[in-house]
Every structure is written in C-alpha cells, then in structure tokens.
Design a protein around this motif. Structure first.
Motif, PDB file in Angstrom:
ATOM      1  N   VAL B 121     -12.823   1.135   5.377  1.00 16.42           N
ATOM      2  CA  VAL B 121     -12.490   1.750   4.041  1.00 16.42           C
ATOM      3  C   VAL B 121     -10.918   1.895   3.875  1.00 16.42           C
ATOM      4  CG1 VAL B 121     -12.923   3.627   2.591  1.00 16.42           C
ATOM      5  CG2 VAL B 121     -14.652   2.715   3.677  1.00 16.42           C
ATOM      6  N   LYS B 122     -10.344   2.306   5.110  1.00 13.96           N
ATOM      7  CA  LYS B 122      -8.826   2.643   4.901  1.00 13.96           C
ATOM      8  C   LYS B 122      -8.207   1.220   4.653  1.00 13.96           C
ATOM      9  CE  LYS B 122      -8.729   6.398   8.230  1.00 13.96           C
ATOM     10  NZ  LYS B 122      -8.288   6.476   9.605  1.00 13.96           N
ATOM     11  N   LEU B 123      -8.488   0.209   5.486  1.00 14.86           N
ATOM     12  CA  LEU B 123      -7.751  -1.081   5.278  1.00 14.86           C
ATOM     13  C   LEU B 123      -8.118  -1.774   4.001  1.00 14.86           C
ATOM     14  CD1 LEU B 123      -6.009  -3.325   6.456  1.00 14.86           C
ATOM     15  CD2 LEU B 123      -8.169  -4.339   7.617  1.00 14.86           C
ATOM     16  N   ALA B 124      -9.454  -1.699   3.364  1.00 13.52           N
ATOM     17  CA  ALA B 124      -9.785  -2.120   2.451  1.00 13.52           C
ATOM     18  C   ALA B 124      -9.241  -1.432   0.973  1.00 13.52           C
ATOM     19  CB  ALA B 124     -11.424  -2.180   1.992  1.00 13.52           C
ATOM     20  N   ALA B 125      -8.951  -0.090   1.134  1.00 19.30           N
ATOM     21  CA  ALA B 125      -8.396   0.629  -0.019  1.00 19.30           C
ATOM     22  C   ALA B 125      -6.942   0.295  -0.012  1.00 19.30           C
ATOM     23  CB  ALA B 125      -8.550   2.227   0.275  1.00 19.30           C
ATOM     24  N   LEU B 126      -6.356  -0.008   1.007  1.00 15.87           N
ATOM     25  CA  LEU B 126      -4.885  -0.113   1.030  1.00 15.87           C
ATOM     26  C   LEU B 126      -4.487  -1.597   0.406  1.00 15.87           C
ATOM     27  CD1 LEU B 126      -1.695   0.416   1.638  1.00 15.87           C
ATOM     28  CD2 LEU B 126      -2.332  -0.585   3.848  1.00 15.87           C
ATOM     29  N   ALA B 127      -5.511  -2.626   0.965  1.00 12.14           N
ATOM     30  CA  ALA B 127      -5.445  -3.825   0.441  1.00 12.14           C
ATOM     31  C   ALA B 127      -5.625  -4.158  -1.086  1.00 12.14           C
ATOM     32  CB  ALA B 127      -6.485  -4.965   0.905  1.00 12.14           C
ATOM     33  N   PHE B 128      -6.723  -3.247  -1.634  1.00 11.44           N
ATOM     34  CA  PHE B 128      -6.805  -3.175  -3.123  1.00 11.44           C
ATOM     35  C   PHE B 128      -5.668  -2.686  -3.718  1.00 11.44           C
ATOM     36  CE2 PHE B 128     -11.244  -3.216  -5.214  1.00 11.44           C
ATOM     37  CZ  PHE B 128     -11.276  -4.343  -4.731  1.00 11.44           C
ATOM     38  N   ALA B 129      -5.294  -1.308  -3.332  1.00 15.29           N
ATOM     39  CA  ALA B 129      -4.171  -0.642  -3.811  1.00 15.29           C
ATOM     40  C   ALA B 129      -3.152  -1.721  -4.026  1.00 15.29           C
ATOM     41  CB  ALA B 129      -3.753   0.427  -3.101  1.00 15.29           C
ATOM     42  N   ILE B 130      -2.885  -2.701  -3.214  1.00 15.47           N
ATOM     43  CA  ILE B 130      -1.735  -3.570  -3.424  1.00 15.47           C
ATOM     44  C   ILE B 130      -2.159  -5.008  -4.160  1.00 15.47           C
ATOM     45  CG2 ILE B 130      -0.152  -5.094  -2.226  1.00 15.47           C
ATOM     46  CD1 ILE B 130      -0.583  -3.390   0.213  1.00 15.47           C
ATOM     47  N   VAL B 131      -3.494  -5.301  -4.169  1.00 16.72           N
ATOM     48  CA  VAL B 131      -3.741  -6.581  -4.665  1.00 16.72           C
ATOM     49  C   VAL B 131      -4.120  -6.301  -6.102  1.00 16.72           C
ATOM     50  CG1 VAL B 131      -6.081  -6.819  -4.014  1.00 16.72           C
ATOM     51  CG2 VAL B 131      -4.785  -8.828  -4.318  1.00 16.72           C
ATOM     52  N   VAL B 132      -4.523  -5.312  -6.545  1.00 13.16           N
ATOM     53  CA  VAL B 132      -5.159  -5.153  -7.973  1.00 13.16           C
ATOM     54  C   VAL B 132      -3.994  -4.963  -8.732  1.00 13.16           C
ATOM     55  CG1 VAL B 132      -6.537  -3.868  -9.540  1.00 13.16           C
ATOM     56  CG2 VAL B 132      -7.418  -4.391  -7.074  1.00 13.16           C
TER      57      VAL B 132
END
Lengths: 561, 336
Positions: B121-132
C-alpha cells in the motif's frame, strides 16, 4: 628420498596411527598419492592435521596450505559485515533445510563434527578426531570437550547421537535421508563416554564426509532440539550467536565471547544477513554499498564484479556441475555410437570460456571431478572431434542426422549451455529442439515417470558440490539409481561402483573409479561439459571470507576495514 | 455567473425515492456479488494451484531429497489430504476468522500478509501520488494543445514509455540514479526503525518504474476526456459567456475530463497493490506480489489463497471506491 631423521619421525607417527592410516602413509611413500591427495585422505581417515603434516614434513618440505587463503594484511577487529543471502524458501529447520539461504543462515551459529574445506579436505571441528575399524564399517568419533551451546549447556556425545538419529530416522522427513540411505540407519550412532560410535549399514570409507559439513543438514543440535523454536534462538556452538531474525527480511548474529576455539576467535562484532529473492539485486546491492559480501552467485549475474577493481572476486574450485543425460533406452540413443557422436561434437574449452569465462574446469563425461581424491587423472580428456562424430553417426546408419529434443531448466547458464549443445549438434547434422522450462515444472515430482528431468529424451540438470562422488555416481548412473535420467543400465558399472564403495584401500578405490571413468567414456550415457567454480565477491577491505562450495559461508575469520 | 452543468437537474428530480425493499436490494446486491466472487476466486486458486507441477514436500526439500522424507513432510503439512477436504478446511478457518498458516514458512498468514500488504500500500500510494497529478496535467495540457508538438510529445513519449517493462526501466533507473549519480539507494527496504521520511526516500526509486508504466495510459485517458469536455456544449457556453479560460478549465472541463480516468484508477490501484512482483524483486521489497509469487513457487496453497483473496478484495474495494468518486463527480452515475 627420505632422510634418516625423516624415517625416525615416520616411525614415531606410525606408532600413533591405525593400520588403515598406515596404509595411506605407504601410498604416499610409494608415490601413488600426491601430497595434497595424502592430506585429503589422511584427514578423512581421522588423522589430525599436525600428524599428517608431520608425515609430509618427514618426507621433506612443508605442509601444503590447506587453510583458507591467508588474509592480505593485518585484520581489523570489530565492525559489522553485511551479507547478501538468498531468501530462505521455508521455515529454517536444520534437519530439513534444502536451500542456500537457509543453509547460510543456520551455519552462522551451527557447527559440524568436521568442516569440508575448499580443497575437499576435512577440518576437525566438534569432533577432535575419528577413526574407522579395519573394515570401514564402524567409525569412532571423539567429541570435543569443553564446548558449550550458546545457552551454556555443554556439548555431549548424547547431543551428537540425537542429531544423527534425527537425520537418519525416516519418520522425521529429514533432508539428509538420501545421503544416509544404505549407510546409516536410526540407532546406528551410540554414545560411549566422550565418543560416538557409528555402526554403518555397510562399510563406507567416505563416512566422515557424510558426517561433516558436506552433509549440510548435519549441524550438531542439542538433544532437546525443538524445530518449532529453532528460529527463536538458532541454538548452536559456533563463533556467532543469535541476535535477530525476520522471515523474508534478514537475520543478524553477534560475536560469541565464549567461543571454544581460541585459534578462530571472530574479528567481527556482528554479522548481518540481508535476504534477496534473486541474484541480480544482490550484485546491485554490493555495487550500491548496501552489502559487503555476495556469495554463491552465478557467473552471468556477477560478471560485472569480477573485473571491477572496487571488489575482490572469490573463486572456489568445486565439483558443482551440469550433466546432459541421453536416454539409453530410447532410439536413437540406444546406440552408444550416437551418444558418443554428440559428446564429440561439443567444444568443451569454448563452452567453458564462452559461458563461464573459464571459471571452472573441463568435465570428462563422468561425475568424477578432478577435485575429488579418487578421480583417476590419467584418463584421457575427451575433446571435440567432428570427423569422428560424423563417422560414428554414419556407422550407426544416421549419416543424415536426426531430430531430438533437449529439455533443460531455466537455471543460471543452463539454457545457454543447451543452445551451445544445439549448435554443436548442428555441426554433425543432428537437429536439436530446445525445451526450456521453469525449474519447478522441470523437476516435477523428481521421481522417474513424473519428471521431465528424469523422463526426457535428452535432459540437462545441475548437481551441487560433493567432495566425494558417491551420491551422484550412485543415484545418477547405477541401474537402480533414483536420478538415472539416462536410464543407463550397465551391470559392469554397477559392479565397479560397489567395488569402489567397499574399498578401504585408496589405490583400489582409484582403480575402480578409473575403470568407471573409462567405461563411461565408452558407453557415454551422460555428457559432463564442465565443473563450475563457486563464486562470490566482497567489497575491498573485507578479508577472511571463506566460501564453501557446499553452500556454507564461513565468516569466523572475516573482518572489515 | 454559473456555467451550464453537464447534467440537467430535472433528471435527478424526476427519480422517485426508492422504496425501502428496493433500496435494501440495491445495497445488498454488490455485497452478495462480492462474496460470490471471492468464493469463486478461492475455488479457482485451489484448483489452479493443484495443477501446478510438484508438491510442497518435494519443493521444500529439493529434488534430491529421499521420497520417504517428502512423503513425511507432505503428511505433516496435511498436503496429502484430498483437495476438497483441504479446501473445506480452509473455508472453515476463513469463516472463523482464521487465515491459516503458511505451510512453507510455518507462520500465521495474517502476520505475513499484514506486513506485505502494508508495504504494498505504501509503494502504491506513492506511485499514485506521483503519477495521477502528472498524468492529469500531461493529458489536459496535451488536449489543450491538441495536435501541436506539445500534444504529440506528451502522448508519444508517454505511450512509448508504457511499453517498457518495469524491470528494464527499473534497472536503468538503478544504474543511473543509484549507482551512477548516487541519488537513491538501490533497495526499497530502509534500515529497521527508519522514520517516515527515510522510508519515503527509499520508495521513490521503486515507484518511478510504475509511474513510467502508468503515465502514458492515464495521460491518454485524461486527454480524451478533456477533448470530449472541450467539444461539449457546456464548454462552448462557458466560453461564450466570457468566463476566463482558467475558470472554464478548472471548474468545468476538468471535472468531466477526470471521469474516465477515475474509473480506471481503481483497477490500476489493484494492479499496484498486487501485481508488482518484478519491481518488488528488483528492489528487494517485501510486498504482497512477491509474497504471492513465493507461495505459488512453493505450492504453499493457504498463503497463496489468502494472498490472492486479499488482492481480489483490494481490487473490488478500490473499484467500488472509484465508482463512488465518479458518482460524486457525475450525478448521472448515481442515478444509474
């Protein structure tokens, strides 16, 4: 020529050794054993290193170095050494461990009766000495006194007996059962004061190897060992003791201040193991200064390290090998000329150079490696001979070649070796199709009839390091061998193998092995292209890391600047 | 001055309030479907794992182990029981809140999953926070500069990067940013006891390959949505009313342009949580993807089951969440 003083010294040594050991001394004096082979054989028979060294000194010259390579300079005490290790694939239970990650982790705290060094000799550890009876059917080990487990309990002969009973008992599901099959049964070990007497199922001159680190499950554990609690304390007698363990993440161990061996007190304060699922990230971790040591890596994964001056490469000769089995019971490989033709098509030096940058030695189509003491090194080395290979095919009525499929697991350089074999076969008109599979698919149930490894027409497989060839020479080539992927059925080979294992006389052992090597060159049920070095690398400034091709990582003498 | 809403209000007013029974049915229906999906998924995993080659005893002890040892271990682990018995036993445990124990690691699945899920979840959240935000910005910008070099560059580069596998971009990033410029560590796992900022720092590099993979796809969706909104009547009206371009875009275009993007974010979030095996292995990160991979390799069916079910639940919940957000943004979704 031995001096008079030497003869006097030898007489003194003879008075301290058994008849079997005396025979090994005779073999050395008769020039039938090299000095290195003598040392290996003597240590297997339980002769102490100083005693064996005394024999060699009496025969002139110093004892050849058997210890790990001496450090390049003075070693610094203290510090933490960080090691990249494969993630253990299962809960670590020394009786069941089968993977390198589990082995490296448990051998930081655990010790064996003896340690198989990189020269295939044996260094006494928890056994001070050992000796066989006249037949090699009974072996007596003197258990070292004054050794304590990390909880303070003394090591006793009863602990050793319990350890070996646990390993030899089929009810325990031990991974050592295949090693002890036909050699040691439950109840075969009994304590006798400070000694443990092993009564074998049948004589075996190589038994000390099977009781040593060569048999990696044979770490000596307390009699009260509880597998469900092992990872909470990693109880052992070794130079490091347990600090922490997080499954899938890593483990750490700290210096054991009460370690029994005054000559091998650890330099390091702490050892850290970091677990990695794959090899390339381990190499990157070393390059990125996340770890200080990588071990047991493939050449392809580590090639960037071997030429980089920032790292010290570690190459350890081993008997780790690849083997191509040809189904002797399936046409066209029923004809030995066809099998030999395929073997003659392969340019082994080019394969070794191309696939491994010469990090290994050539194989000679038998499981007997140059490193193993009984291997007859006078047997001719098979070399590429395309004209003869084509002629053999023509003689077999296959001048136009034929089609076949070679199955192989996706493990290290094995797929590339399959391509090399495919190209070699093409040179003589044989058209090989590759069937590369994921390892789990390929090994299947690992029993004949339900395993592509054991059932395919042509199959490649990897075999780990063995200081003595007994297990592979038996299981992979005897007619009743459980890994006989070639379905080789030779009464002559079976008889020679039985002869070899029953011999206490090293010369007769060597003769039997030489006959097996020559027979295998004639019959060619398998192709063994090379034996690989066991590889690793350290950061500059790291010294004393002792890689063992069996898979152990001995950090007892390691240091970091 | 107010702009024309994308959906006229009377349509909503025309809907009569649902009677209680219908409302209950509407609420229960997705829950029942959710449970049925999970049961089917669990059965599928059990049957699928059964056809995988080998057995856990052989896989754990290795191919050279004696068959007697393999049989003993399989018996100890209960892996020699019939498939139906094992499956029903697993379901029984699940119904009693017991996620079972990993056969290979001999640890409670709940412990293993909890740690792995938190990491994922931590990794997904960070990736989302950058990519979206990046993808939305890129997509909207490309739409506003439609058919110019800006549009072609953003979409062209984005789509080209999408086809690069994560292990390729991951390796390049490690070589350049870690080993070359020494800006980031080569691993995603910070030292034990690290603070939140250090953890975040260790996760930046592993998140970048995911950003690269997702950027092009999301930017294209955002671009398409924006173009549709730009071509709509309400946009034209807003412009003709003389609203400043910034207001038109932020208040009217973006809201409608986001809808298609948001609807796919749910499934992408599911992928980010459960499908990152390669990135997790490359950066030595203990996420749920590599845990499932290891369980499948070892034929550790209880761990595989709960791992897959967790990812399944994550997919379904995140899809529901994205539907909810889409509904908040677009009343038409609410009334369907």
């Amino acid at each position: 020529m031995i001096s008079r003083a030497g003869i006097r010294r030898l007489d003194g040594v003879r008075s301290q050794v058994s008849a079997v050991e005396g025979h090994v001394i005779d073999e050395l004096l008769g020039g039938r054993l090299s000095r290195r082979e003598f040392l290996r054989r003597a240590t297997v028979l339980g002769m102490s290193i100083p005693l064996a060294g005394g024999v060699l000194a009496a025969c002139a010259g110093p004892v050849p170095g058997e210890a790990p390579a001496a450090p390049a300079g003075p070693q610094q005490a203290g510090g933490t050494l960080r090691n990249a290790v494969n993630t253990p694939t299962a809960a670590i239970d020394p009786t069941k461990v089968a993977d390198n990650g589990g082995l490296v982790t448990m051998c930081q705290t655990g010790e064996y009766l003896a340690y198989t060094d990189s020269n295939a000799g044996l260094r006494p550890v928890l056994a001070e000495r050992w000796a066989p009876d006249a037949t090699g059917g009974v072996w007596t080990f003197d258990i070292r006194q004054g050794v304590t487990f990390h909880n303070g309990a003394p090591l006793t002969a009863a602990d050793v007996v319990a350890t070996f009973d646990r390993l030899a008992d089929p009810a325990n599901g031990s991974n050592a059962l295949s090693v002890f099959k036909g050699v040691l049964s439950k109840g075969g070990a009994r304590a006798q004061g400070n000694q443990v007497v092993f009564t074998l199922d049948r004589p075996n001159v190589n038994f000390p190897y099977l009781a040593s680190s060569q048999n990696y499950n044979a770490i000596i554990l307390p009699a009260s060992y509880d597998p469900t609690r092992y990872t909470t304390d990693f109880m052992g007698t070794g130079p490091y003791k347990f600090d922490s363990y997080t499954p899938g993440v890593g483990a750490s161990f700290v210096k054991n201040p009460t370690y029994w061996d005054a000559t091998r007190q650890p330099f390091l304060d702490r050892v850290e193991l970091k677990f990695y699922t794959d090899l390339p990230p381990q190499v990157v971790a070393l390059q990125g200064n996340e770890v200080d040591v990588v071990s047991g890596i493939s050449y392809s994964a580590g090639r960037g390290l071997f030429t980089d001056p920032a790292f010290t490469p570690l190459y350890v000769p081993s008997t780790y090998t690849r083997q191509l089995s040809m189904r002797c019971d399936q046409a066209p490989f029923t004809d030995p000329r066809v099998r030999t033709a395929l073997a003659l098509a392969l340019d082994r030096p080019a394969a070794l150079k191309g696939l491994l940058d010469d990090k290994g030695v050539l194989g000679d189509d038998s499981p007997f490696a140059p490193l193993q003491p009984a291997t007859d090194k006078t047997v001719e080395q098979r070399a590429q001979d395309l004209a003869k290979a084509k002629q053999l095919l023509a003689d077999a009525g296959l001048a136009g070649g034929f089609d076949a499929t070679i199955a192989a697991p996706r493990v290290q350089e094995i797929p590339d070796l399959a391509v090399t074999l495919q190209n070699a076969a093409k040179e003589i008109g044989v058209r090989l199709t590759l069937d590369i599979q994921a390892p789990n698919d390929y090994y299947g149930d690992a029993v004949l009839g339900s395993s592509p490894w054991l059932d395919s027409q042509l199959s490649l497989v990897d075999y780990g390091h063995r200081s003595v060839p007994d297990v592979i020479a038996n299981a992979a080539l005897r007619s009743d061998g459980v890994w006989n992927a070639a379905h080789y059925n030779s009464p002559a080979y079976d008889a020679l193998f039985d002869d070899y294992t029953s011999q206490l006389d090293v010369q007769k052992q060597k003769e039997a092995v030489g006959k097996m090597q020559r027979l295998l060159l004639v019959d060619t049920p398998i192709i063994v292209p090379y034996f690989l070095d066991w590889l690793g690398a350290t950061k500059k400034g790291v010294q004393g890391v002792n890689l063992n091709p069996t898979g152990q990582l001995d950090l007892s003498r390691a240091s970091i600047a | 001055v107010t702009a024309v809403a994308p959906v006229p209000g009377p349509a909503r007013l025309a809907d009569p309030p649902p009677p209680p029974r219908r409302l209950l049915r509407r609420l229960l229906r997705p829950v029942v479907l959710f449970v049925i999906n999970l049961v089917l998924l669990s059965a599928l995993v059990f049957v699928g794992a059964e056809v995988l080659p080998g057995n856990i005893g052989r896989l754990l002890l290795g191919r050279t182990a004696d068959q007697r040892s393999v049989d003993v271990l399989n018996h100890e682990l209960g892996a020699d029981r019939p498939l139906v018995v094992r499956y029903l036993s697993f379901l029984d445990g699940l119904l009693h809140g017991d996620l079972g124990t990993s056969l290979a690691l001999r640890q409670p699945n709940a412990d293993l999953l909890g740690a792995a899920l938190a990491n994922s979840v931590k990794l997904a959240a960070l990736a989302f926070a950058i990519v979206v935000p990046l993808a939305l910005l890129g997509g909207v910008l490309a739409a506003l500069r439609r058919d110019t070099w800006v549009d072609r560059t953003i979409i062209g580069v984005g789509v080209a990067l999408t086809v690069l596998p994560e292990f390729v971009t991951g390796l390049i990033l490690i070589l350049v940013l870690s080993l070359g410029l020494k800006l980031f560590p080569v691993t995603a796992s910070p030292p034990p006891g690290s603070g939140a900022l250090t953890q975040l720092y260790y996760l930046v590099l592993p998140a970048l390959p995911l950003v690269i993979v997702l950027f092009g796809y999301l930017a294209k969706l955002a671009r398409a949505g924006t173009i549709t909104a730009l071509d709509s009547d309400f946009h034209r009206t807003a412009v003709l009313k003389g609203l400043p371009a910034r207001v038109v875009v932020t208040r009217h275009v973006l809201r409608n342009a986001l809808l298609p993007t948001i609807s796919v974010l749910g499934t992408q979030a599911g992928y980010l949580i459960g499908g990152l095996v390669v990135v997790e292995i490359l950066f030595n990160y203990r996420g749920i993807g590599s845990l499932i991979f290891m369980a499948a390799q070892n034929k550790d069916i209880p761990l595989l089951e709960v791992g897959v079910l967790t990812v399944g639940v994550a997919y379904m919940l995140l899809s529901a969440l994205s539907d909810l957000i889409a509904g908040l943004l677009d009343p038409r979704v609410r009334t369907r």
